[in-house]
Design a protein around this motif. Structure first.
Motif, short mmCIF file in Angstrom:
data_model
loop_
_atom_site.label_atom_id
_atom_site.label_comp_id
_atom_site.label_asym_id
_atom_site.label_seq_id
_atom_site.Cartn_x
_atom_site.Cartn_y
_atom_site.Cartn_z
N MET A 1 0.84 -1.20 0.00
CA MET A 1 0.00 0.00 0.00
C MET A 1 0.88 1.25 0.00
N ARG A 2 0.57 2.19 -0.86
CA ARG A 2 1.31 3.45 -0.91
C ARG A 2 1.15 4.24 0.39
N LYS A 3 2.05 5.18 0.61
CA LYS A 3 1.91 6.10 1.73
C LYS A 3 0.90 7.17 1.35
N GLU A 49 -0.32 18.20 6.26
CA GLU A 49 0.08 17.80 4.91
C GLU A 49 -0.78 16.61 4.48
N ALA A 50 -1.94 16.93 3.93
CA ALA A 50 -2.88 15.89 3.52
C ALA A 50 -2.77 15.62 2.02
N ASP A 51 -2.86 14.35 1.66
CA ASP A 51 -2.88 13.96 0.24
C ASP A 51 -4.30 13.74 -0.24
N LEU A 52 -5.14 13.22 0.66
CA LEU A 52 -6.49 12.81 0.27
C LEU A 52 -7.46 13.14 1.39
N VAL A 53 -8.67 13.52 1.01
CA VAL A 53 -9.71 13.86 1.99
C VAL A 53 -10.93 12.98 1.74
N PHE A 54 -11.44 12.36 2.81
CA PHE A 54 -12.75 11.73 2.76
C PHE A 54 -13.74 12.75 3.29
N ASP A 118 -6.24 4.01 -3.88
CA ASP A 118 -5.28 3.72 -4.95
C ASP A 118 -5.69 4.36 -6.27
N THR A 119 -6.98 4.23 -6.61
CA THR A 119 -7.47 4.75 -7.90
C THR A 119 -7.34 6.27 -7.97
N VAL A 120 -7.78 6.94 -6.92
CA VAL A 120 -7.77 8.40 -6.91
C VAL A 120 -6.34 8.94 -6.83
N MET A 121 -5.49 8.32 -6.04
CA MET A 121 -4.11 8.78 -5.93
C MET A 121 -3.33 8.55 -7.22
N ASP A 122 -3.80 7.59 -8.04
CA ASP A 122 -3.18 7.36 -9.35
C ASP A 122 -3.72 8.31 -10.41
N GLY A 123 -4.62 9.21 -10.01
CA GLY A 123 -5.15 10.19 -10.95
C GLY A 123 -6.49 9.84 -11.54
N GLY A 124 -7.08 8.71 -11.12
CA GLY A 124 -8.36 8.29 -11.64
C GLY A 124 -9.52 8.79 -10.80
N SER A 125 -10.72 8.30 -11.15
CA SER A 125 -11.93 8.61 -10.40
C SER A 125 -12.56 7.31 -9.95
#
Length: 212
Positions: A1-3, A49-54, A118-125
């Motif tokens: 799993m990515r960081k 330092e957030a990468d992703l938000v739910f 994974d999908t969203v961090m790779d640039g997808g939706s």
């Protein structure tokens, strides 16, 4: 799993706490912030330092769409995934317009959560499969919208994809071969730059091809 550093925005603290436990059981995932409202989220965001938000949509005061839009004005690389429940389909177009990159049911299992990350961090939706299924009865085609990229048949197939139909079901409905549908779908993906069904749904909503 990515960081991945994750920020949780939801007005129910018990839900945030449970989600945090689920996420942090996975190596590389860390919850760096929690907020109970859109206003609190925007106030806290510069300090982490957030990468992703739910992001929950329905919250007291500022809703998820407005909070998403304001956050992305200052942090355009931030990835935001909408948390929703059945019956909130009418909000999806607003979240798409605001810049949300994913849509996840609140009762999704951890496998869906990890796939969305994974999908969203790779640039997808990402749309959870259950959401696609629930949308199938409510999506309507917009006949007054033209998309110069897509042919009339491709638009027809895209609407069917958004309704949650498989390629075989589309073929049966349109009285064409599955092979023809496969070819049209590949052309749609290439023309729109989409990678999967989830991103096709987002594209269709964003471009007014379907409405909820």
């Amino acid at each position: 799993m990515r960081k991945c550093n994750i920020f949780l925005v939801d007005d129910h603290s018990l839900f945030r706490g449970g989600l945090k436990i689920l996420l942090e059981r996975n190596e590389g995932l860390k919850v760096v912030g929690e907020a109970g409202s859109g206003e609190e989220f925007l106030e806290m965001l510069p300090a982490v330092e957030a990468d992703l938000v739910f992001m929950d949509f329905s919250m007291p005061g500022m809703d998820g769409a407005e909070a998403t839009e304001k956050a992305l004005e200052h942090y355009p690389d931030l990835k935001i995934v909408t948390l929703s429940m059945f019956g909130e389909e009418g909000y999806y177009s607003r979240m798409v317009q605001a810049g949300a990159r994913g849509f996840l049911l609140k009762d999704s299992d951890i496998a869906d959560l990890l796939e969305a990350i994974d999908t969203v961090m790779d640039g997808g939706s990402y749309f959870s499969p259950q959401l696609l299924e629930s949308l199938s009865g409510s999506i309507r085609s917009r006949e007054d919208i033209s998309d110069d990229q897509l042919s009339e048949r491709e638009r027809e197939i895209l609407v069917a994809v958004c309704r949650g139909l498989s390629n075989q079901e589309i073929a049966d409905e349109l009285f064409i071969s599955k092979r023809t549908v496969d070819k049209h779908r590949a052309n749609i993906l290439e023309k729109t730059g989409c990678k999967n069904t989830a991103s096709l749904v987002v594209y269709a909503i964003r471009n007014g091809i379907v409405e909820l």
